[in-house]
Design an enzyme around this catalytic site. Structure first.
Site, short mmCIF file in Angstrom:
data_model
loop_
_atom_site.label_atom_id
_atom_site.label_comp_id
_atom_site.label_asym_id
_atom_site.label_seq_id
_atom_site.Cartn_x
_atom_site.Cartn_y
_atom_site.Cartn_z
N SER A 98 -10.12 -0.44 7.13
CA SER A 98 -9.49 -0.25 5.82
C SER A 98 -8.79 -1.46 5.22
O SER A 98 -8.38 -1.41 4.06
CB SER A 98 -8.49 0.91 5.88
OG SER A 98 -9.17 2.13 5.81
N SER A 149 -9.81 1.93 2.97
CA SER A 149 -8.91 2.69 2.12
C SER A 149 -7.87 1.85 1.38
O SER A 149 -7.28 2.34 0.42
CB SER A 149 -8.16 3.72 2.97
OG SER A 149 -7.29 3.08 3.88
N LYS A 193 0.87 -1.18 0.00
CA LYS A 193 0.00 0.00 0.00
C LYS A 193 0.90 1.23 0.00
O LYS A 193 1.93 1.24 0.69
CB LYS A 193 -0.89 -0.03 1.25
CG LYS A 193 -1.92 1.09 1.32
CD LYS A 193 -2.81 0.94 2.56
CE LYS A 193 -3.89 2.00 2.63
NZ LYS A 193 -4.76 1.84 3.81
#
Lengths: 95, 482
Positions: free
Chosen positions: B172, B148, B73
């Site tokens: 997330s 997210s 990420k």
């Protein structure tokens, strides 16, 4: 809870954000609806409840007072928008 | 293919890490123009890492995951490689150091294909808040992948990498895992180092993984977990061998079903899928116990004080001075701060900074921030009492399946409600997982499993047994797995 435009301007200043006049109404509306959501908390009596700042009961660790990091100023400043002689440059503050 | 299968293939010499890496790079080139799951892809760097991994494999110096191509990420700092955090603010930011998670993965010999798309500063539940544009769900590209960690979820689901890292502040990892049909693990707060992970809400943020199976999640956690002197809130707890108990029997396992998680607001078809999974656990020898988490409804209101308050303070560092975006021709220092921040931060991030600033401002602190911290204690106590009766807690990960891009974008509060079942777990700091169960109308559904502090091994065992019994985790979006 509904926020006045003047309150939004004050909060924005505290946060060093600029909210344009045309956005002000929308932002005030959004923030007010979030505060309405948040105020559901008021339904609970929390007298005497110890606030929880952190999920784990931890103590702050201490370390011995000796240098562990090397000087990397040049590396760290290589990503700065503006530097000179090892200093970060900003617009003049004192005349 | 799972990480476990790929690792076996590498060891057997069926293919090299370089071949495997090329395979994934080709897939990224072929599919990611539509999915938009990567912000940065680094073919040369990845192939170099793969060749090093092949040398380690040949010399017999390889770890269990050496040579496996993954993605990080874009919230984890990577030395010499852009870390944007999905924001214009960090569009040209190249970190001068590696996050602990990144360096541990590098040392273990994993190959990094690139950095995945995400909601700006990890604030969002749909991945529509990225400066680099929305990510699309591989199951149906009209739908969001969740957020997210939506880029990580879409990339793993579409087979553009074998596994990916993520972070979870309010759901997330678990929510996008649910919406993309993956296994997502958010460890206990403090289990994985936060060093070098761009901070959003420091008392809630935790790093974890998105994978195809619990077995893969166990192998990835093994590499990531552990005490780190460089993170002042890292937990100094021993890391068990997560592979050992994976296949253990569930005979006598007590599963708590919170009545608040099966009430109003839950889609009926999802409830049916969750019930079906829970029945499977019963046939695996578990017993079901109805429990109550009475303060469940307060989790979202509490979170939207605590998280924005911490965000407003953490994001004060983006001032256009030391790194990140700086506006053109500032007139004075105040103008430099205000314009740099206003031009480079997106509307959701600004909203949360403003709410946090308000909640912490003079005269409002007790009514909002202190009150929220008190309710956080009550929520955490609910879990403590539940874990006195049961081993794990189960329920849906999300109240609905993946929604359409644009559907909830206009109303922040509606969007916030998509994290209704995941947020309390972060407030308490507990470990949680989402694993795929029977889909509804072709859309993935996630079962959430919550464990007691540092009981990741038990969560993984529970998840693995269900996956062995049902194979629900082997369903993939057809367009990408033909």
């Amino acid at each position: 809870m509904s926020l006045e435009k003047s309150q939004v301007e004050k909060i924005a200043h505290l946060a060093r954000l600029r909210v344009n006049d045309e956005e002000l109404e929308q932002v005030a509306g959004d923030l007010s609806s979030i505060l309405d959501l948040v105020e559901q908390m008021n339904a609970v009596d929390t007298r005497g409840v110890i606030p929880m700042a952190h999920p784990l009961d931890m103590v702050q660790r201490l370390r011995s007072d000796r240098v562990t990091e090397e000087d990397q100023r040049d590396l760290f400043q290589s990503i700065a928008p503006a530097t000179e002689k090892g200093l970060y440059l900003v617009p003049r503050v004192v005349e | 293919m799972t990480v476990a299968e790929l690792a076996a293939g590498l060891r057997a010499g069926s293919y090299s890490s370089e071949e495997l890496t090329r395979h994934y790079l080709d897939r990224i080139a072929r599919f990611d123009a539509v999915l938009n799951s990567f912000i940065t892809v680094v073919p040369e760097r990845a192939l170099e890492q793969a060749r090093n991994a092949d040398r380690r494999l040949k010399r017999g110096e390889a770890g269990p995951l050496t040579g496996i191509p993954i993605a990080h990420k874009d919230i984890f700092c990577t030395r010499g490689l852009k870390t944007s955090c999905g924001s214009r603010m960090l569009d040209d930011f190249v970190a001068p150091y590696d996050a602990t998670v990144v360096s541990k993965m590098d040392q273990a010999g994993l190959v990094v294909l690139g950095k995945t798309n995400m909601d700006e500063f990890a604030m969002g539940s749909s991945n529509e808040n990225s400066w680099y544009g929305p990510v699309r769900n591989p199951w149906d590209t009209a739908l969001v992948p969740g957020g997210s960690s939506g880029g990580s979820a879409a990339a793993v689901a579409a087979g553009l990498c074998a596994a990916a890292t993520g972070t979870d502040t309010g759901g997330s990892i678990r929510q996008p895992a649910a919406l993309c049909g993956l296994t997502g693990l958010k460890p206990t707060y403090g289990r994985v180092s936060r060093y070098g992970m761009v901070a959003f809400a420091s008392s809630l943020d935790q790093a974890g993984v998105l994978t195809h199976s619990a077995e893969d999640a166990a192998a990835m956690l093994q590499v990531m977990a552990g005490f780190d002197l460089r993170d002042s809130t890292s937990a100094d707890e021993p890391v068990p061998d997560y592979s050992v108990g994976l296949a253990g029997s569930l005979e006598g396992l007590k599963i708590g079903l919170p009545k608040e998680y099966f009430g109003e607001g839950l889609d009926g078809a999802i409830a049916h899928s969750i019930r079906q999974a829970i029945d499977e656990f019963r046939s695996l020898g578990a017993t079901l116990v109805e429990i109550s988490l009475p303060n469940t409804a307060l989790a979202i209101p509490t979170y939207y004080v605590v998280a924005p308050a911490e965000c407003s303070s953490n994001l004060a560092r983006y001032d256009g001075v030391r790194f990140g975006y700086r506006c053109e021709a500032p007139q004075d220092l105040e103008d430099l701060y205000q314009r740099s921040r206003s031009e480079a931060l997106g509307s959701e991030v600004k909203r949360r900074i403003l709410i946090g600033t308000y909640a912490l401002s003079a005269g409002y602190y007790d009514a909002y921030y202190l009150k929220a911290q008190q309710i956080r204690r009550l929520i955490s106590e609910d879990f403590r009492q539940a874990f006195a009766q049961v081993d794990v807690i189960m329920g849906p990960t999300t109240p609905s399946t993946a929604f359409a891009i644009g559907e909830k974008a206009k109303d922040p509060v509606t969007m916030y409600l998509s994290d209704i079942y995941t947020i309390a777990v972060n407030l308490a700091g507990l470990p949680g997982m989402s694993i795929p169960v029977a889909p509804v109308s072709g859309r993935p559904v996630g079962l959430q499993i919550v464990g007691n502090y540092f009981r990741e091994a038990q969560l993984l065992n529970v998840a693995h047994r269900l996956q062995q019994a049902t194979g629900w985790h082997l369903k993939h979006p057809g367009d990408y797995w033909a």
